[in-house]
Design an enzyme around this catalytic site. Sequence first.
Site, short mmCIF file in Angstrom:
data_model
loop_
_atom_site.label_atom_id
_atom_site.label_comp_id
_atom_site.label_asym_id
_atom_site.label_seq_id
_atom_site.Cartn_x
_atom_site.Cartn_y
_atom_site.Cartn_z
CB CYS A 222 90.79 58.39 63.15
SG CYS A 222 90.86 59.91 62.21
CD GLU B 225 92.30 58.09 55.31
OE1 GLU B 225 93.04 57.87 56.29
OE2 GLU B 225 92.61 58.85 54.38
CE LYS C 63 76.31 52.14 55.95
NZ LYS C 63 75.96 52.41 57.37
CD GLU D 29 90.77 53.90 67.07
OE1 GLU D 29 90.16 52.93 66.61
OE2 GLU D 29 91.00 54.94 66.44
P1 NAP Z 1 82.84 51.05 61.80
O1 NAP Z 1 82.05 50.28 62.76
O2 NAP Z 1 83.92 50.36 61.06
O3 NAP Z 1 81.82 51.71 60.80
C1 NAP Z 1 82.23 52.53 59.73
C2 NAP Z 1 81.23 52.44 58.61
O4 NAP Z 1 81.21 51.11 58.09
C3 NAP Z 1 79.80 52.72 59.07
O5 NAP Z 1 79.11 53.40 58.04
C4 NAP Z 1 79.25 51.32 59.25
O6 NAP Z 1 77.86 51.28 59.17
C5 NAP Z 1 79.89 50.61 58.09
N1 NAP Z 1 79.92 49.16 58.21
C6 NAP Z 1 79.85 48.39 59.32
N2 NAP Z 1 79.90 47.07 58.99
C7 NAP Z 1 80.02 47.00 57.65
C8 NAP Z 1 80.15 45.94 56.71
N3 NAP Z 1 80.16 44.65 57.09
N4 NAP Z 1 80.27 46.24 55.41
C9 NAP Z 1 80.28 47.53 55.00
N5 NAP Z 1 80.14 48.57 55.82
C10 NAP Z 1 80.03 48.33 57.15
O7 NAP Z 1 83.54 52.30 62.50
P2 NAP Z 1 82.88 53.32 63.50
O8 NAP Z 1 82.75 52.66 64.82
O9 NAP Z 1 81.69 53.96 62.87
O10 NAP Z 1 84.01 54.45 63.55
C11 NAP Z 1 85.07 54.39 64.41
C12 NAP Z 1 86.34 53.93 63.71
O11 NAP Z 1 86.61 54.73 62.58
C13 NAP Z 1 87.56 54.09 64.60
O12 NAP Z 1 88.40 52.97 64.48
C14 NAP Z 1 88.25 55.31 64.03
O13 NAP Z 1 89.61 55.40 64.30
C15 NAP Z 1 87.96 55.17 62.58
N6 NAP Z 1 88.10 56.46 61.91
C16 NAP Z 1 89.17 56.66 61.09
C17 NAP Z 1 89.35 57.89 60.47
C18 NAP Z 1 90.53 58.14 59.57
O14 NAP Z 1 90.46 59.06 58.78
N7 NAP Z 1 91.60 57.37 59.62
C19 NAP Z 1 88.42 58.91 60.67
C20 NAP Z 1 87.35 58.67 61.50
C21 NAP Z 1 87.20 57.43 62.11
P3 NAP Z 1 76.96 51.26 60.51
O15 NAP Z 1 77.55 52.24 61.45
O16 NAP Z 1 75.64 51.64 60.02
O17 NAP Z 1 77.05 49.85 61.02
#
Ligand code: NAP
Length: 481
Positions: free
Chosen positions: A286, A252, A177, A383
Site C-alpha cells: 500500500c 487502511e 476474515k 495504484e
Molecule cells: P480487497 O480486494 O479490498 O480485499 C481486502 C479484504 O476484503 C479481503 O479479505 C477480501 O476478501 C475482503 N473483501 C472483498 N470483498 C468484500 C466485501 N464485499 N465485503 C467484505 N469484505 C470483502 O483488497 P486486496 O486486493 O486484498 O488488497 C490490495 C489493496 O489493499 C490495495 O489497494 C492496497 O493498497 C490495500 N492495502 C492497504 C494497506 C494500508 O495499510 N493502507 C495495507 C495493505 C494493503 P477476499 O480476498 O477473500 O475476497
Amino acid sequence: MDINKLSFNPSLCFINGKWIQPHRGKFIELTNPSSGKILCKISRGSSEDIDHAVKAAQNSDWVHSTALERGRVLLKMSQMVLNEVELLAELEANDVGKPLTQARGDAIALARYLEFYGGASDKIHGETIPYLKGYTVYTLREPHGVTGHIVPWNYPMQIIGRSIGAALAMGNTTVLKPAEEACLSALAFADIASRAGLPEGALNVVPGLGSEAGASLACHPGINHISFTGSEVVGKKIQAAAAKNVVPVTLELGGKSPQIVFEDADLEAALPFLVNSGIQNAGQTCSAASRILIQKSVFNKVKDMMGEKYRALRVGPAIDDLDLGPLISKRQKEIVLNFLELGKGLKIVAKGSISRNAPETGFYIQPTLFEDVPYDHKLAQEEIFGPVQVLIPFDTEDQAIHIANSTSFGLVASIWTNNGARQMRMAKELKCGQVFINNYGAGGGVELPFGGVGRSGHGREKGFEALYGFSTLKTIAAFHG
Ligand code: NAP
Ligand code: MG
C-alpha cells in the site's frame, strides 16, 4: 513444505478455540503463486460461521481479563511467533509468493507488534480533569467489545499483528476474515494463540470469500468496530455496512506515494530506498513509492543510477529468495499487465529479469521503471499494485509539492534534501499520513502511527494511536460536595 504436517488443519475455521468444519461444508482451493499449482484447500466460511464466531467473541472470558493478564498472553504469543519464524515464513512464501527473507521479516514484525501491544496493555489509561467545586471527573478507556478485522493478502502477518494485537491489548475480542488468497499465516497465528493460552473466543478466524464471509462480518449487528485494510472499492462497502450499525471503522486503503529527490540530496544514500520501496513484495505494498519525483538538474543522474539497479533485479520462486517473487494471482498479473499496456509510448529506463527457475505457470512479471512520465498520466495517478515505478521531473519546490499532492491518495511521502528549512516546509505541505525525511519507511517501526488521508482511508493503526482507536472513552463526573 508438507502442509499435512502442520499442527493444525488449514481447511478448518477456528471458532471459540476449536477447529471446526465450515457450516455449509464448502471449500476454496489455495494456489501457490510461484508455481500456479494448488497448495491446499481452505474453508469457504459463510454467514453461519461468522455468526458463530461473533457469538463466541461476545462470550469470551477475555473481557474479564486484567490488563496485566492480557499483556502476558500477548508477550507469550510474541515469543512463540519468534520461535516459529521459519515455519511461518515458509508458509507465507508458499501461500503468498513472498521471497523467504521478506516473509521472515513479516513474521518478525508480527512478533514485534505482539511485544509492543503486550507491553502497552497495562500502560494506557484515562485522566482526571479539573472541574467545578465539589466534582471529581475522570475518564476510562474501555474496549469496543467485538472487533471485526478484514485483511488483504499482501502483508497478512504484519496487518494481523497491528490490528489484532492492538485490539486484544485493549480487551476487545476479535473475528478475523483473512483474504481468500492468503489464509495460512492467519490460521497458523490462531494455532499459536491457542497454544499460548489465549482464552476461547478472543480470536476467531473465518476464512472465506470477501463477498460472503467478509460481507457477513462487516454487517453483523454484533460487531462493535471494524478494521479494514484493502482496496478503496471494498472499503466503501465496509464503511456503508458499518454505517448501518452505527459502528466506528478504520479504513487502511491504497496509495500512490511519492519520493521527492532534490539536487542537494545524498543520492547514494537515497538510491536503495528509491528502488526497494517500489519492488518490495513485488510492488504489492500500500505504501509503495510508485512515483519518484526528481529535480531536473539531477534527473538523468538518478535515472541512470536507478536503471542500473533495475537491470540487476531478479524475479523468481519465493523459496529461491531473489529480489522479487511472483504476484499473488493470475488476476493481479493481468491487472498489472493492463497498466503496462497503458504505458506504451512512454520510455522505459530499465527492466529486471525473470529467473530460468521460474515456472511458466507462476505469476511472474518483470519490474519496470518508466522515464519522464507526465504527472497526470494514469500510470502516475492510479495504484498499480505491481513492481512498476514512474520517474517524474520537476523544477521548483512548489512544483514538487503540487505534483506530490496531485493524486487523490495520501498515504506516505518522503523528501530527500539536506536543506532543513525545506524539510520542515514540505513536511507540512504534503497531504498524507506519514512523511519521511532522508529515508523511506523508517524501518516500518510498529511504534509509528500509520494511516491515510483522502482515498487512502482514515483512522490510525500502529503505535499508541491504535490503542485509542480500539477503545472508547467514558467520562465520569462525580459530585461529592
Ligand atoms: P480487497 O480486494 O479490498 O480485499 C481486502 C479484504 O476484503 C479481503 O479479505 C477480501 O476478501 C475482503 N473483501 C472483498 N470483498 C468484500 C466485501 N464485499 N465485503 C467484505 N469484505 C470483502 O483488497 P486486496 O486486493 O486484498 O488488497 C490490495 C489493496 O489493499 C490495495 O489497494 C492496497 O493498497 C490495500 N492495502 C492497504 C494497506 C494500508 O495499510 N493502507 C495495507 C495493505 C494493503 P477476499 O480476498 O477473500 O475476497
Ligand atoms: Mg495463495
